[in-house]
Write an enzyme that holds these catalytic residues in place. Structure first.
Site, PDB file in Angstrom:
ATOM      1  CD  GLU A  60      -2.891  -1.010   2.432  1.00 11.70           C
ATOM      2  OE1 GLU A  60      -4.080  -1.058   2.180  1.00 11.70           O
ATOM      3  OE2 GLU A  60      -2.429  -0.888   3.577  1.00 11.70           O
ATOM      4  CB  VAL A  61       3.869   2.408  -1.712  1.00 15.24           C
ATOM      5  CG1 VAL A  61       4.697   3.691  -1.701  1.00 15.24           C
ATOM      6  CG2 VAL A  61       4.615   1.273  -1.030  1.00 15.24           C
TER       7      VAL A  61
END
Lengths: 523, 556
Positions: B354-355
Site C-alpha cells: 500500500e505505497v
C-alpha cells in the site's frame, strides 16, 4: 423542551473549554471555566448538607460516597504529593442536598455547582444524587504530577428518557455472577437505570425457583455451577439498587421455553409427526388448565422475588408449527372457535397470563409481537420494539404502537450482539428514538430504550469488550438532549471515557487507533 | 545419524525448495511419504484439535491419577534432563496436569468404580519422552524444524517419540487432550497417534502499532498459539501510528515515535518474547514495513520520510520513506543490521504494501530523480528501486526476505527465494497461481483477516478455505509454504484481542496442520467446541462458537 436550542449553543461553547470533554453522557446544561480547584484526597469529603432530607444512614448514598472515593483516589490517597502552585484554594468537600426522602420517583434531576462559595450537589431524589456523583467523578482530573483538580463548573442535569436499559441474556450462555455485577457498575458509569435480565430461554434455565426446583435441576446447563440461587438474585437486585438501577426480570413465554420442559412435565406442547407424537416439544401448551395453574404459582414467586413494579413477559417469536401438528390443540381451537388463526390461540394464552400477573399487582412489558398479533392487553402495557424491518420498519412500528396509546421501548437499532467491522458505535449513536411521524402525545409515550446483548455468541469471555463502549452510545442517546448528536464531539468524549473505563478496570475495547495512559492489563 | 526417523507428510519437493532458499539443514532421517487420509476411529477423539495425520484408538480404557503420574525421559532419548527446552516443555505439561488440573480436563467419562477400584494393569503411570536425533535443544525453531511425533498411549508407560524437541512440543498437548476427567480420575483410550504438519509455516500476525499490546498479552497469545500448533508469530511491530520497537542504534525512533514512553518494547521485552516463543516451538518473524506505513518513523529520524508539496511549497506533511537519498539507505542498512541480530529467525518481513504515490508525485526532487533514472511516470519503478535496495541489504545479511504481494505485483526484480505474502482477498487464487508460476514461495493470508468481524459462526468460512485450490502444477503447489491468520490492530488491543482471535484462528490452525481431507464441518464443530472449552480452562478467554457451556468456565 423550550429554550433547549439556546442552552445547547451555550453548552457546546463550554464543551471545548477544558476538562468538561471528559463527560459521558453529556449533561443537559453545563457551564465551566478554566478556573480550577485543587482536591486533596486525604481530606476531601462527601458530606450531607444540613438541609438535606437524606442524611447519614441513607444506604444508597453512604455506599456511593465510599465507591466514588475509591474510584477517584484509590490507594493514591495516602501518597498524594502536595501541589506546588495553587490556582485557587483547595476544594474541601462536596455537599449533597437531597430534597425527598422517598425513593420511589423515577425522576432524577440534579444540579451540580462547583465555585468559590460552594461545591454543592442538589437533587430531588437520592437517585438524582447518584447520577450527580457520577458526573462529579468525571469532572475530576489529574495533572501529570499527580495533583487532582476540578474546574469551576455549573451543571443542571436530568435524563431525556426515564427507561434506559441494558439487556443481558443468561440462557444461551451462563454469565457468572461477577460478570453481572461488573456490568451493573459500568451501567452506572453510563447512567443506565434498567437491567433487563433475560434470565431463561430455550437453551437453559439457570434461575433457581424455590417453588419448582426441578426447573433448574433439569433445565440448567449444570445445576451445581450454572445457576442463579435465590441469594445470587438478591445480590444482583441489591447491587443494582445501590447504583440506582432497576432489575427488570424477563420470563419469556409461550415460545423460547424449551428448557422449561424437562422440569415441568406436560408444560410444553408435544409436537406430532402425522398421528404420533414426534418426541419433540414446542411452545407452552395453552390448551391445558394445568399450564395456567403452573404459571399462576410460578409468577407469584417471580412477583415476590423481583421488587420492580414491572415484569417482562416476553411473547416473541412463537412458532405455530408444533401447535398446528397437535390434535389436542386443534380440538381446543375448534372448541374455542379460533378457526385456523393461531394468533388467536397465542392471544388467549397471553391474555390469561397477563390477567394472572396483573392480579399480583404488577405491570408488564412485552415484545412487539404481542401488539402485532393484536392481543388485547391492558392500556398500561409497555411494548418493546425489537424488529428492524418486519413486519414494518421499526420507525413505523414506534408510530403504530404509540398511536394505539401504548408506551413504547426502543431496542431494534440497538442489538449490540450484532457486530461488524469498524466504528459501528456511530450508527448506534445517531439513532433518534422519536424520529417517527406522530403527535407530541405519541412521542411522550416513548419511555426510552434498551441496548440488547443477546447471548448466542457471547459469554464472559467476550461480553465486556463487546458491550463497552458501544453501549455507551445508547446511554448518551437516552440521557442527553436530542441535539447532542455531533459525531466529532461524541468521538472525543467517548474515546476519553473509554480510557477512563480502562482506568476503572473495565475491559472496554478501542474505538479507533490510539492508546490510553493506562492500558488494560492481562491477568 | 543412522536412526530411521519418523515419517513426514511434506514431500521432498518442498525440502528442495527450502534448500534452494538456503535454509535447509541436513535432514538424514526423512521417512517415506505419508499420504493416507486421517483416521479417526472412536468418538473419544472428539477431543483432538488440530486433527493428527493418523489416530488409532482401541476401546480399552486406561486411567491416570494425577498424584501417581510422571513425565520422564526415555533412557535412549538424545534429549536428557539437561535439555532445558524439553524440560521446560514438560514442565508446562506437568504444571497443567498438577496445579491446574481440574480446569483443563473434561468431565465426560466417569470411571465407574471410583478411584479405589481401579485395576492396576489399566493404569497409565508415566509418559516417557524420547528424542531420536540431535534434539536441537538450544537452537531456535526454523522453517525446516521437524515437528513430527508419535504418541503411543498404552499402559503402564505412554511414549512420545519425536525426531527433535519440536515434535515433542507438538505432541505433548495431545497427551493432555486425550484425557478425560471425572474429579480425580482421568481416563484415556489406548491409542497410537502419528502426526506431522501439512505446511511448515503456520502463523498468527499481530499488530502492535495501531494499538500497543502489553508483553503479557503477547505471551498469552504465544500460549494459545502452541495449543493450536501454530509455529510463527508474525510481529507487525511498527506502522504509521506508532513505533514501539526500541532500537539500540536509533533510540529516538521509539522515544519520539511511540505512543508514550510506556508504550515501548525494550530489547529485554523482545528477548522475552523470542525466548518464550522458542520454548513453544514458535518462530518470531519481525516485520518492519516500508516504504509506506512509516509515518511514525519520521518523528525520531530526520529526513527519512518524503516531504510532500502543495503548490511548489512543502506542505508540512510527509509521505513514504524518501527513496532518493543516500542517507535513507545508510539509515536502513544500520537499522536492519540491528534487526537481523536481535531477531534470530532466518526471515525478515519487509512489508512493501500500500505505497501511496501522491506525495512522491508532489515532490520536485523525487520527480527530478525519476527523470534521471529514466523511470518516466511509473512510480512503481521507484518503489521497485527502493525495495530492491532493501532486499539486497537483507541478502547481504544472510537473511531471507518476505514481502507483501504488491512487491511482486509491481514487477520488481525480486531476489529469487523471496517469499511473497498474499493478502488481498479478491482473486487471491489467481494471484497464487501467478506468483508460484514465477517460482516464488508464498504465504497465504487473504482469506484469513480475522480483524474483519461479522455476526455469527464465521470460523467455518476460514475453515473451509483450501490453500492449494488454484490452477497450477504440483511444483507450484509445493511453493505454498503455509499461511497466516492476521488480526490487524485498528480496532483491537489487549481488551479484545484474545476473544477475537480464539477460537477463530484455531480454524486456520487446523487447516494448516491437518490433512487436506479434514473438512467435515460437523466433526470440526464437535472437536472445536471441546477445544475451545479446553482453551478456556487453560486461561485463554476464547469466545463461544454456539449457545452452550463449558464445564470449567467463569473463573476468568
Amino acid at each position: 423542551m423550550a429554550g433547549s436550542t439556546l442552552r445547547f449553543s451555550l453548552l457546546l461553547a463550554a464543551a471545548f473549554a477544558g476538562r468538561a470533554t471528559a463527560l459521558w453522557p453529556w449533561p443537559q446544561y453545563i457551564q465551566t471555566s478554566e478556573l480550577r480547584y485543587t482536591i486533596f484526597p486525604h481530606s476531601f469529603q462527601f458530606q450531607y448538607h444540613l438541609s438535606s432530607a437524606a442524611q447519614v444512614g441513607c444506604s444508597v448514598l453512604d455506599e456511593a460516597f465510599q465507591r466514588y472515593r475509591d474510584l477517584l483516589f484509590g490507594s493514591a490517597a495516602f501518597r498524594f504529593p502536595h501541589p506546588i502552585v495553587l490556582t485557587t484554594g483547595p476544594l474541601g468537600k462536596l455537599l449533597i442536598v437531597v430534597l425527598q426522602r422517598t425513593c420511589d420517583s423515577l425522576k432524577s434531576e440534579d444540579t451540580l455547582t462547583i465555585n468559590d462559595e460552594q461545591c454543592l450537589l442538589l437533587s430531588e431524589t437520592v437517585w438524582g444524587a447518584l447520577r450527580g456523583l457520577e458526573t462529579f467523578s468525571q469532572l475530576i482530573w489529574r495533572s501529570p504530577e499527580g495533583t487532582f483538580y476540578v474546574n469551576k463548573t455549573d451543571i443542571e442535569d436530568f435524563p431525556r428518557f426515564p427507561h434506559r436499559g441494558l439487556l443481558l441474556d443468561t440462557s444461551r450462555h451462563y454469565l457468572p455472577l461477577s460478570s453481572i455485577l461488573d456490568t451493573l457498575d459500568v451501567m452506572a458509569y453510563n447512567k443506565f437505570n434498567v437491567f433487563h435480565w433475560h434470565l431463561v430461554d430455550d437453551s437453559s434455565f439457570p434461575y433457581e425457583s424455590f417453588t419448582f426446583p426441578d426447573l433448574t435441576k433439569k433445565g440448567s446447563y449444570n445445576p451445581a455451577t450454572h445457576i442463579y440461587t435465590a441469594q445470587d438474585v438478591k445480590e444482583v437486585i441489591e447491587y443494582a439498587r445501590l447504583r440506582g438501577i432497576r432489575v427488570l426480570a424477563e420470563f419469556d413465554t409461550p415460545g423460547h421455553t424449551l428448557s422449561w420442559g424437562p422440569g415441568v412435565p406436560g408444560l410444553l406442547t408435544p409436537c406430532y409427526s402425522g398421528s404420533h407424537p414426534s418426541g419433540t416439544f414446542g411452545p407452552v401448551n395453552p390448551a391445558l388448565n394445568n399450564t395456567y395453574e403452573f404459571m399462576s404459582t410460578f409468577f407469584l414467586e417471580i412477583s415476590t422475588v423481583f421488587p420492580d413494579f414491572y415484569l417482562h413477559l416476553g411473547g416473541d417469536e412463537v412458532d405455530f408449527t408444533c401447535w398446528k401438528s397437535n390434535p389436542d390443540i386443534q380440538a381446543f381451537m375448534k372448541k374455542k372457535g379460533f378457526g385456523d388463526d393461531f394468533k388467536k390461540l397465542e392471544s388467549f394464552y397471553i391474555q390469561t397470563l397477563l390477567d394472572i400477573v396483573s392480579a399480583y399487582g404488577k405491570g408488564y412489558v412485552v415484545w412487539q409481537e404481542v401488539f402485532d398479533n393484536k392481543v388485547k392487553v391492558r392500556p398500561d402495557t409497555i411494548i418493546q420494539v425489537w424488529r428492524e424491518e418486519i413486519p414494518v420498519k421499526y420507525v413505523k412500528e414506534m408510530a403504530l404502537v404509540t398511536s394505539a396509546g401504548f408506551r413504547a421501548l426502543l431496542s431494534a437499532p440497538w442489538y449490540l450482539n450484532h457486530i461488524t467491522y469498524g466504528p459501528d458505535w456511530k450508527e448506534i449513536y445517531l439513532v433518534e428514538p422519536l424520529a417517527f411521524e406522530g403527535s407530541p402525545e405519541q412521542k411522550a409515550l416513548v419511555i426510552g430504550g434498551e441496548a440488547c446483548m443477546w447471548g448466542e455468541y457471547v459469554d464472559s469471555t467476550n461480553l465486556v469488550p463487546r458491550l463497552w463502549p458501544r453501549a455507551g452510545a445508547v446511554a448518551e442517546r437516552l440521557w442527553s438532549n436530542k441535539m447532542v448528536s455531533n459525531l466529532d464531539f461524541a468521538f472525543k468524549r467517548l474515546a476519553h471515557f473509554r480510557c477512563e473505563l480502562l482506568r476503572r478496570g473495565v475491559q472496554a475495547q478501542p474505538l479507533s487507533v490510539g492508546y490510553c495512559d493506562m492500558e488494560f492489563e492481562q491477568t | 545419524m543412522e536412526q530411521r526417523g519418523l515419517g513426514r507428510l511434506r514431500l521432498p519437493g518442498l525440502l528442495a525448495l527450502l534448500a534452494a532458499l538456503g535454509v535447509l539443514v541436513v535432514q538424514a532421517a526423512l521417512g517415506r511419504r505419508r499420504a493416507q487420509t486421517p483416521r479417526i476411529s472412536a468418538s473419544r477423539n472428539q477431543n483432538l484439535w488440530p486433527l493428527p495425520v493418523t489416530v488409532r484408538t482401541t476401546p480399552r480404557l486406561l486411567y491416570l491419577s494425577p498424584g501417581n503420574f510422571f513425565f520422564g525421559h526415555s533412557p535412549t532419548s538424545k534429549a536428557g534432563p539437561s535439555c532445558r527446552m524439553n524440560n521446560n516443555g514438560l514442565k508446562i505439561c506437568f504444571n497443567f496436569s498438577h496445579t491446574g488440573i481440574m480446569p483443563i480436563f473434561f468431565g465426560f467419562d466417569k470411571w465407574p468404580l471410583g478411584s479405589d477400584n481401579v485395576p492396576r494393569k489399566m493404569e497409565l503411570q508415566k509418559l516417557e519422552v524420547s528424542v531420536i536425533m540431535d534434539p536441537e535443544c538450544d537452537s531456535f525453531p526454523s522453517i525446516t524444524s521437524d515437528e513430527s511425533y508419535n504418541l503411543l498411549v498404552q499402559e503402564p508407560v505412554a511414549k512420545l517419540t519425536a525426531n527433535r524437541v519440536w515434535g515433542v512440543l507438538r505432541g505433548k498437548f495431545f497427551v493432555v487432550s486425550l484425557l478425560f476427567s471425572s474429579k480425580e480420575i482421568f481416563t484415556a483410550n489406548e491409542s497410537n497417534i502419528v502426526d506431522s504438519p501439512r505446511f511448515p509455516h503456520r502463523g498468527i500476525l499481530i499488530d502492535t502499532s495501531r494499538h500497543f499490546l502489553p508483553i503479557k498479552t503477547i505471551l498469552k497469545t504465544l500460549d494459545a498459539m502452541a495449543f493450536n500448533k501454530f509455529n510463527v508469530l508474525h510481529w507487525h511491530i511498527v506502522d504509521d501510528q506508532s513505533f514501539p520497537y526500541q532500537s539500540i542504534t536509533f533510540p529516538e525512533l521509539s522515544n519520539k515515535g511511540s505512543y508514550s514512553l510506556s508504550h515501548v518494547y525494550t530489547p529485554n521485552d523482545v528477548r522475552t518474547v523470542i525466548e518464550y516463543a522458542r520454548f513453544r516451538g514458535i518462530r518470531v518473524l519481525p516485520e518492519f514495513d516500508s516504504p509506506g506505513h512509516t509515518a511514525s518513523w519520521g518523528k525520531g529520524q530526520k529526513d527519512v520520510l518524503t516531504p510532500c508539496y502543495h503548490s511548489r511549497e512543502p506542505s508540512g506533511t510527509f509521505g513514504p520513506i524518501n527513496p532518493i537519498l543516500n542517507s535513507t539507505y545508510s539509515f536502513l542498512s544500520k537499522l536492519f543490521k540491528e534487526i537481523s541480530t536481535v531477531f534470530p529467525d532466518k526471515f525478515i518481513h519487509l512489508g512493501g504494501d500500500e505505497v501511496d504515490f501522491h506525495c512522491w508525485k508532489s515532490n520536485p526532487a523525487v520527480l527530478h530523480f525519476m527523470r534521471n533514472k529514466g523511470f518516466g511516470k511509473k512510480f512503481e519503478k521507484l518503489q521497485s528501486f527502493y525495495m530492491q535496495k532493501v532486499l539486497d541489504m537483507i541478502s547481504a545479511m544472510k537473511k531471507t526476505s518476505i514481502v507483501w504481494q504488491e512487491v511482486f505485483d509491481d514487477e520488481g526484480k525480486l531476489t529469487p527465494g523471496t517469499v511473497v505474502q498474499v493478502w488481498k482477498k479478491r482473486n487471491f487464487h489467481m494471484k497464487l497461481r501467478k506468483i508460484t508460476a514465477a517460482g516464488f514461495p508464498v504465504i497465504i493470508s487473504a482469506p484469513w483477516y480475522l480483524d474483519l468481524i461479522s455476526y455469527g459462526e464465521d470460523w467455518t468460512g476460514y475453515y473451509l478455505v483450501e490453500p492449494l485450490n488454484f490452477a497450477g502444477t504440483p511444483e507450484q503447489k509445493q511453493l505454498v509454504i503455509g499461511g497466516e491468520a492476521c488480526i490487524w490492530g485498528e480496532y483491537v488491543d489487549a481488551t479484545n484481542l484474545t476473544p477475537r482471535l480464539w477460537p477463530r484462528a484455531s480454524a486456520v490452525g487446523e487447516r494448516l496442520w491437518s490433512h487436506q481431507d479434514v473438512t467435515d464441518l460437523e466433526d470440526a464443530y464437535r472437536r472445536l467446541i471441546r477445544h475451545r472449552c479446553r482453551m478456556v480452562g487453560r486461561g485463554i478467554a476464547a469466545q463461544p462458537l454456539l449457545p452452550g457451556y463449558c464445564e470449567h468456565e467463569g473463573r476468568m
